[in-house]
Design an enzyme around this catalytic site. Structure first.
Site, PDB file in Angstrom:
ATOM      1  N   ARG A 157       0.735  -1.214  -0.017  1.00  0.00           N
ATOM      2  CA  ARG A 157       0.006   0.062  -0.255  1.00  0.00           C
ATOM      3  C   ARG A 157       0.885   1.504   0.156  1.00  0.00           C
ATOM      4  NH1 ARG A 157      -4.955  -1.955   4.025  1.00  0.00           N
ATOM      5  NH2 ARG A 157      -6.121  -2.708   2.299  1.00  0.00           N
TER       6      ARG A 157
ATOM      7  N   LYS B 214     -20.214 -17.963  -2.299  1.00  0.00           N
ATOM      8  CA  LYS B 214     -21.749 -17.899  -2.068  1.00  0.00           C
ATOM      9  C   LYS B 214     -22.358 -16.633  -3.264  1.00  0.00           C
ATOM     10  CE  LYS B 214     -21.922 -18.688   2.635  1.00  0.00           C
ATOM     11  NZ  LYS B 214     -22.023 -18.120   4.297  1.00  0.00           N
TER      12      LYS B 214
ATOM     13  N   GLY C  51     -11.454  -9.272  -2.856  1.00  0.00           N
ATOM     14  CA  GLY C  51     -10.288  -9.909  -1.873  1.00  0.00           C
ATOM     15  C   GLY C  51      -9.456 -11.288  -2.584  1.00  0.00           C
TER      16      GLY C  51
ATOM     17  N   GLY D 270     -12.959  -3.656  -0.320  1.00  0.00           N
ATOM     18  CA  GLY D 270     -14.358  -3.313  -0.166  1.00  0.00           C
ATOM     19  C   GLY D 270     -14.645  -2.142  -1.234  1.00  0.00           C
TER      20      GLY D 270
HETATM   21  P1  AMP Z   1     -15.265 -15.051  -1.790  1.00  0.00           P
HETATM   22  O1  AMP Z   1     -14.847 -14.134  -0.579  1.00  0.00           O
HETATM   23  O2  AMP Z   1     -16.902 -14.964  -1.682  1.00  0.00           O
HETATM   24  O3  AMP Z   1     -14.647 -14.341  -3.017  1.00  0.00           O
HETATM   25  O4  AMP Z   1     -15.099 -16.375  -1.815  1.00  0.00           O
HETATM   26  C1  AMP Z   1     -13.792 -16.978  -1.928  1.00  0.00           C
HETATM   27  C2  AMP Z   1     -13.602 -18.352  -1.241  1.00  0.00           C
HETATM   28  O5  AMP Z   1     -14.604 -19.339  -2.069  1.00  0.00           O
HETATM   29  C3  AMP Z   1     -12.331 -18.908  -1.125  1.00  0.00           C
HETATM   30  O6  AMP Z   1     -11.761 -18.969   0.040  1.00  0.00           O
HETATM   31  C4  AMP Z   1     -12.399 -20.381  -1.818  1.00  0.00           C
HETATM   32  O7  AMP Z   1     -11.936 -21.202  -1.105  1.00  0.00           O
HETATM   33  C5  AMP Z   1     -14.002 -20.477  -1.514  1.00  0.00           C
HETATM   34  N1  AMP Z   1     -14.422 -21.316  -2.749  1.00  0.00           N
HETATM   35  C6  AMP Z   1     -14.113 -21.382  -4.288  1.00  0.00           C
HETATM   36  N2  AMP Z   1     -14.793 -22.476  -4.723  1.00  0.00           N
HETATM   37  C7  AMP Z   1     -15.507 -23.357  -3.619  1.00  0.00           C
HETATM   38  C8  AMP Z   1     -16.234 -24.365  -3.766  1.00  0.00           C
HETATM   39  N3  AMP Z   1     -16.587 -25.062  -4.606  1.00  0.00           N
HETATM   40  N4  AMP Z   1     -16.884 -24.923  -2.403  1.00  0.00           N
HETATM   41  C9  AMP Z   1     -16.583 -24.086  -1.150  1.00  0.00           C
HETATM   42  N5  AMP Z   1     -15.749 -22.962  -1.243  1.00  0.00           N
HETATM   43  C10 AMP Z   1     -15.128 -22.594  -2.389  1.00  0.00           C
END
Ligand code: AMP
Length: 397
Positions: free
Chosen positions: A35, A198, A354, A377
């Site tokens: 940063r 998610k 992130g 964010g």
């Molecule tokens: P996000 O913070 O929503 O971008 O999610 C990132 C996280 O999603 C990472 O820690 C990944 O390990 C997880 N992730 C990616 N693919 C999968 C999956 N098929 N099942 C469970 N977690 C996942």
């Protein structure tokens, strides 16, 4: 609105809001200075153009109280090393002593103020605090994109005290341009690669980008909510059962916007959420109970490769597998290679948010894509279509 290069900084003091919220180890040494590196071009530009610089930032969450371990004093050596100029430190953030030190600066000199968040007034967006800060410089430069989504005293409120003399720093300008290049001015075809765990955490971004893009690649854990909504079996894969209708409505909205959605057709399924689990490649919509999809499969990656290589503008947000485990990192690494190849062919690629930022850094793609956001964010809120207070404060006349 004026840009940084259009200001004459000769004998002027620039008050720069930077984001020096860097990690420190137990010995209070900076462990990741990216940063500080990111703010260097703005600082150097001003110093080389005859100005002096007052730097202000927050560090951690001291909750409005002085806390020695979160003093910006711990950053002085690292800033000096990176900028190559000695850095004076003001133990006061505002007040007569800080003002005296600021006024004594000669062209080419730097003064670093103590942690803004030692005052609750900072996060409260207090006008009197912003006005006290404003006394420390002639020109306000906001280069802290990472905090631009907060209406804090030093990020937004302060701008009103510099009606004619305010601008974005070079880093902030780049972040804003990168987002515009995807959502407004980008060359088509435009592809968004959305991964992560998610649907619920990405829904606002997906809905906002649909009107700008041509292709939506869905990967990672959110795949299974879509697959189940479409009638497939997802076994023990991560799935938001209360978001099935939402997944269908995204597909419907995509159709209305003429966006082609590419869902995984096959996945690497594992019999445990563990590095050493047994794995097999299965159709994405036929995962047996006891198995969970943890990475994109080979047929899927072939499809994704074609779409990505044909794209002229790419947004990548979120890994397509559990990339933290080597056994399920291949899909995310492959996406990195495809985005790199498309970029080499002339596409503009933005990696934002992130975990995809962590993945491109970990796998060495940072300098192979057009732009990796430092914004966290703030980047996500921009992609969601929100106007960031720190951006609006500079744009307002
Ligand atoms: P996000 O913070 O929503 O971008 O999610 C990132 C996280 O999603 C990472 O820690 C990944 O390990 C997880 N992730 C990616 N693919 C999968 C999956 N098929 N099942 C469970 N977690 C996942």
């Amino acid at each position: 609105m004026k840009s940084l290069p259009s200001f004459n900084f000769t004998d002027k003091r620039a008050l720069i809001r930077v984001d020096f919220n860097v990690p420190l180890d137990a010995d209070l040494q900076v462990t990741d200075a990216s940063r500080i590196e990111a703010a260097k071009p703005t600082i150097i530009h001003i110093l080389e153009n005859g100005g002096s610089v007052v730097l202000m930032s927050h560090l951690g969450r001291p909750d409005g109280k002085p806390s020695p371990e979160l003093s910006l004093q711990h950053l002085v050596d690292t800033i000096e090393e990176i900028i190559g100029v000695s850095v004076q430190f003001s133990v006061d953030t505002i007040g007569p002593d800080a003002e005296k030190r600021a006024e004594a600066l000669e062209p080419g000199q730097i003064l670093l103020l103590e942690n803004l968040r030692f005052y609750n007034e900072e996060t409260d967006g207090d006008e009197a605090f912003a006005s006290a800060l404003a006394k420390l410089g002639h020109i306000f430069v906001n280069d802290a994109f990472g905090t631009a989504h907060r209406a804090h005293a030093s990020t937004a409120i302060i701008a009103k005290f510099f009606p004619e003399n305010k601008c974005f720093g070079l880093l902030m300008e780049k972040e804003i341009r990168a987002i515009e290049q995807v959502l407004k001015t980008g060359e088509h075809p435009i592809t968004a690669i959305m991964g992560g765990s998610k649907v619920s955490s990405k829904i606002t971004i997906i809905e906002n980008v649909l009107s700008a893009i041509d292709h939506l690649i869905v990967g990672g854990g959110m795949t299974y909510t879509f697959v189940k909504a479409l009638g497939g079996s997802v076994g023990d894969s991560i799935c938001e059962n209360d978001k099935l209708d939402l997944a269908l409505s995204i597909l419907e909205k995509a159709k209305q916007h003429n966006v082609t959605v590419h869902l995984p057709v096959d996945v690497i399924a594992a019999n445990d959420f563990a590095e050493n689990a047994d794995t097999k490649v299965v159709d994405a919509n036929a995962i047996e109970s006891g198995w969970q999809g943890l990475d994109a499969g080979p047929k899927t990656l072939e499809i994704f490769e074609k779409v990505i290589l044909a794209s002229k503008t790419i947004l990548w947000n979120g890994p397509v597998g559990v990339f933290e485990m080597e056994a399920f990192a291949s899909g995310t690494k492959a996406i990195g290679r495809f985005v790199q190849a498309a970029t080499e062919k002339g596409a503009f690629s933005l990696v934002g948010g992130g975990d995809s930022v962590a993945a491109v850094k970990q796998f060495g793609f940072s300098d192979k894509v057009s732009y990796v956001s430092t914004g966290g964010g703030a980047m996500l809120e921009s992609l969601e279509g929100k106007t960031l207070p720190g951006v609006a404060a500079i744009l307002e006349g």
